[in-house]
Write an enzyme that holds these catalytic residues in place. Structure first.
Site, PDB file in Angstrom:
ATOM      1  N   ASP A   1      -4.769 -13.016  10.490  1.00 52.12           N
ATOM      2  CA  ASP A   1      -3.691 -12.910   9.489  1.00 52.12           C
ATOM      3  C   ASP A   1      -2.461 -13.739   9.839  1.00 52.12           C
ATOM      4  OD1 ASP A   1      -5.043 -11.221   7.726  1.00 52.12           O
ATOM      5  OD2 ASP A   1      -4.366  -9.399   8.732  1.00 52.12           O
TER       6      ASP A   1
ATOM      7  N   ASP B   1      -4.917 -14.119  -1.226  1.00 48.13           N
ATOM      8  CA  ASP B   1      -4.156 -13.715  -0.043  1.00 48.13           C
ATOM      9  C   ASP B   1      -4.136 -14.933   0.864  1.00 48.13           C
ATOM     10  OD1 ASP B   1      -3.607 -11.181  -0.870  1.00 48.13           O
ATOM     11  OD2 ASP B   1      -4.714 -10.151   0.713  1.00 48.13           O
TER      12      ASP B   1
ATOM     13  N   HIS C   1       0.876  -1.180   0.000  1.00 48.64           N
ATOM     14  CA  HIS C   1       0.000   0.000   0.000  1.00 48.64           C
ATOM     15  C   HIS C   1       0.910   1.225   0.000  1.00 48.64           C
ATOM     16  CE1 HIS C   1      -2.203  -2.952   2.589  1.00 48.64           C
ATOM     17  NE2 HIS C   1      -3.316  -2.428   2.152  1.00 48.64           N
TER      18      HIS C   1
ATOM     19  N   ASP D   1      -9.768 -11.106  11.972  1.00 48.94           N
ATOM     20  CA  ASP D   1      -8.769 -11.364  10.940  1.00 48.94           C
ATOM     21  C   ASP D   1      -7.400 -11.458  11.596  1.00 48.94           C
ATOM     22  OD1 ASP D   1      -8.054 -11.635   8.316  1.00 48.94           O
ATOM     23  OD2 ASP D   1      -8.278  -9.533   7.789  1.00 48.94           O
TER      24      ASP D   1
ATOM     25  N   GLU E   1      -9.104 -13.878   0.070  1.00 52.28           N
ATOM     26  CA  GLU E   1      -8.260 -14.121   1.244  1.00 52.28           C
ATOM     27  C   GLU E   1      -8.873 -15.226   2.086  1.00 52.28           C
ATOM     28  OE1 GLU E   1      -6.408 -10.793   3.143  1.00 52.28           O
ATOM     29  OE2 GLU E   1      -6.955 -11.519   5.119  1.00 52.28           O
TER      30      GLU E   1
ATOM     31  N   HIS F   1     -10.684 -14.037   5.223  1.00 52.79           N
ATOM     32  CA  HIS F   1     -11.936 -13.316   4.950  1.00 52.79           C
ATOM     33  C   HIS F   1     -13.055 -14.306   4.613  1.00 52.79           C
ATOM     34  CE1 HIS F   1      -9.560  -9.448   3.626  1.00 52.79           C
ATOM     35  NE2 HIS F   1      -9.211  -9.890   4.821  1.00 52.79           N
TER      36      HIS F   1
ATOM     37  N   GLU G   1     -10.966  -7.299  -3.253  1.00 50.69           N
ATOM     38  CA  GLU G   1     -10.751  -8.289  -2.191  1.00 50.69           C
ATOM     39  C   GLU G   1     -11.947  -8.258  -1.237  1.00 50.69           C
ATOM     40  OE1 GLU G   1      -6.807  -8.193  -0.444  1.00 50.69           O
ATOM     41  OE2 GLU G   1      -7.632  -8.866   1.465  1.00 50.69           O
TER      42      GLU G   1
ATOM     43  N   ASP H   1       2.364   2.083   3.381  1.00 53.89           N
ATOM     44  CA  ASP H   1       3.397   1.195   3.964  1.00 53.89           C
ATOM     45  C   ASP H   1       4.795   1.670   3.610  1.00 53.89           C
ATOM     46  OD1 ASP H   1       1.174  -0.493   4.264  1.00 53.89           O
ATOM     47  OD2 ASP H   1       1.673  -1.639   2.452  1.00 53.89           O
TER      48      ASP H   1
ATOM     49  N   ASP I   1      -0.481 -12.255   2.977  1.00 51.74           N
ATOM     50  CA  ASP I   1      -0.996 -11.090   3.702  1.00 51.74           C
ATOM     51  C   ASP I   1      -1.035 -11.497   5.177  1.00 51.74           C
ATOM     52  OD1 ASP I   1      -2.296  -8.918   4.670  1.00 51.74           O
ATOM     53  OD2 ASP I   1      -4.075  -9.078   3.417  1.00 51.74           O
TER      54      ASP I   1
HETATM   55  C1  XLS Z   1      -7.336  -6.576   5.278  1.00 52.28           C
HETATM   56  C2  XLS Z   1      -6.929  -6.873   3.912  1.00 52.28           C
HETATM   57  C3  XLS Z   1      -5.803  -6.014   3.375  1.00 52.28           C
HETATM   58  C4  XLS Z   1      -5.722  -6.135   1.885  1.00 52.28           C
HETATM   59  C5  XLS Z   1      -4.965  -5.055   1.217  1.00 52.28           C
HETATM   60  O1  XLS Z   1      -8.028  -7.350   5.930  1.00 52.28           O
HETATM   61  O2  XLS Z   1      -6.614  -8.230   3.826  1.00 52.28           O
HETATM   62  O3  XLS Z   1      -4.597  -6.341   3.990  1.00 52.28           O
HETATM   63  O4  XLS Z   1      -5.191  -7.357   1.492  1.00 52.28           O
HETATM   64  O5  XLS Z   1      -5.496  -3.803   1.462  1.00 52.28           O
HETATM   65 NI    NI Z   2      -5.707  -9.205   2.214  1.00 51.42          NI
HETATM   66 NI    NI Z   3      -7.349  -9.406   5.549  1.00 45.61          NI
END
Ligand code: XLS
Ligand code: NI
Ligand code: NI
Length: 433
Positions: free
Chosen positions: A307, A294, A99, A305, A266, A269, A230, A102, A337
């Site tokens: 991650d 992702d 992004h 989430d 993802e 998600h 996404e 970042d 991700d």
């Molecule tokens: C957040 C998203 C984010 C996207 C990119 O939950 O996964 O990280 O992948 O903006």
């Molecule tokens: Ni993501």
């Molecule tokens: Ni995410």
């Protein structure tokens, strides 16, 4: 060279028997699976935000990580880039994703944000040329800064819509300049907290118009990559408009964007939306909008989430089975991700998290390829639907209720239930793992 990863060796494939933690057991980039090298199937990407910009905070405590590049200067941003590209090379990941927020310090206004982004994009371009690492996708962070607290495209304030549109333009420009293969839009705060203050109809129209503008700009600039959405059902907002693949498909249809936009799906998600990852992948495939993934899992107990890096090979196998059935990635890839747990402080934690994730994906891909090549699962599925391939089955689709009712009556159609054989198929899948 920074000394952040000092002492950590280049990660190489050593095979399943190795005792070396800093080695791949399953991911052999050059190994050919179903006619294609593993690196070309998986197209791994590292995510800049979690690995280099996140400081380890949670709702109860702040920063746990100490990184020499934390700071809001251009010098710090370049040091961060140096370390990031060192990691990409240690792991030999072909791609990365970022992004805008970042990679560049936050400016006082749009103009300063843009200048900062352009400077770092030039720096990235040099690093890409020197290392051969490529950009899988770029995106705009339209959710962290307080101006976006009530959404970006869906904000009640048109000035926020404008700021967001302008920022997306600069991020598409950056992605194009770096040869990015996709541009991603994740909904961020496009959703709401309470209907009491929300005009849901208006907000959806704003989001649709923004997406049309993105697609128009893509064509105007001749961007050859894919525009990816996404989906995510909630978090940060209580309700997000891009809930899941099927919801986004309806949205694309409504705004005349089918054929223009694909999905970045993802794993975490999908779970939040009450689906399995493979459900979302299969749905996107069947709707013709499968793009990229992702590859980060959620903790099944915590409902948000988390991650985490993937480590569950049976889950990966079912996911890559659907990816292979979709024909594999074209512009898309496997983006981690994923972030470390906040107690995983060390540089080697960051490397080993990716090593394990890449290995789990590789093992899953190999199992998926074996399932597909063996053909037993597909044969069982074909057998289950075989009736639809007969003349009578096909004829039904072209009939109407009257015709069908007479046929059922005259031929005394009296269907006998057949086993779905789920356990038998589950047992079969376990044989490939
Ligand atoms: C957040 C998203 C984010 C996207 C990119 O939950 O996964 O990280 O992948 O903006
Ligand atoms: Ni993501
Ligand atoms: Ni995410």
């Amino acid at each position: 060279m920074t000394d952040f990863f000092k002492g950590i060796p280049q990660i190489k494939y050593e095979g399943p028997q190795t005792e070396n933690d800093f080695a791949f057991r399953h991911y052999d980039a050059e190994e050919v699976v179903m006619g294609k090298k593993m690196k070309d199937h998986l197209r791994f990407a590292a995510a800049y935000w979690h690995s280099f910009a996140w400081s380890g905070g949670d709702p109860f405590g702040g920063q746990t990580f100490e990184r020499p590049w934390f700071g809001d200067t251009m010098e710090a941003a370049k040091l961060k880039a140096d370390a990031a590209f060192e990691m990409f090379q240690i792991l030999d990941v072909p791609y990365y994703c970022f992004h805008d927020a970042d990679v560049r310090p936050e400016g006082a206004d749009f103009a300063e944000n843009t200048r900062n982004l352009e400077e770092i994009v030039d720096y990235f371009a040099e690093k890409q040329a020197a290392t051969g690492v490529k950009l899988l996708w770029g995106t705009a962070n339209l959710f962290s800064h307080r101006r976006f607290m009530s959404g970006a495209a869906t904000n009640p304030d048109p000035e926020v819509f404008a700021f967001s549109a302008a920022t997306i333009k600069t991020c598409i420009d950056a992605t194009m300049k770096l040869g990015g293969e996709n541009y991603v839009l994740w909904g961020g705060r496009e959703g709401y907290e309470t209907l009491l203050n929300t005009d849901l109809g208006r907000e959806r129209k704003q989001a649709g118009r923004m997406l049309q503008m993105v697609v128009d700009y893509k064509h105007k600039m001749g961007f050859k990559g894919a525009i990816l959405i996404e989906p995510k059902p909630q978090e940060p907002m209580k309700h997000q408009y891009d809930y899941d693949v099927a919801t986004v498909y309806g949205f694309l249809k409504e705004f005349g964007l089918e054929g223009e936009v694909q999905m970045n799906i993802e794993q975490g998600h999908a779970i939040l939306a009450g689906h399995s990852f493979e459900h979302e992948l299969a749905m996107a495939r069947e709707l013709g909008i499968f793009g990229s993934i992702d590859m980060n899992r959620n903790d099944y107990q915590s409902g948000w989430d988390t991650d985490q890096f993937p480590n569950n090979v049976p889950e990966m196998a079912l996911a890559y089975y659907e990816v292979l059935r979709a024909g594999g990635f074209i512009t898309g890839g496997t983006n981690f991700d994923a972030k470390l747990r906040r107690q995983s402080l060390d540089a080697e934690d960051l490397i080993l998290a990716h090593v394990g994730g890449m290995d789990a994906c590789a093992a899953g891909l190999k199992a998926a390829a074996a399932m597909l090549e063996d053909g037993k699962l597909e044969a069982a599925r074909d057998d289950r639907y075989a009736g639809w391939e007969t003349a009578e089955g096909k004829g039904l689709m072209a009939s109407d209720l009257d015709e069908i009712a007479s046929k059922v009556l005259n031929n005394n159609i009296n269907p006998a239930p057949r086993s779905g054989r789920q356990e038998r198929l589950e047992n079969l899948v376990n044989r490939y793992l």
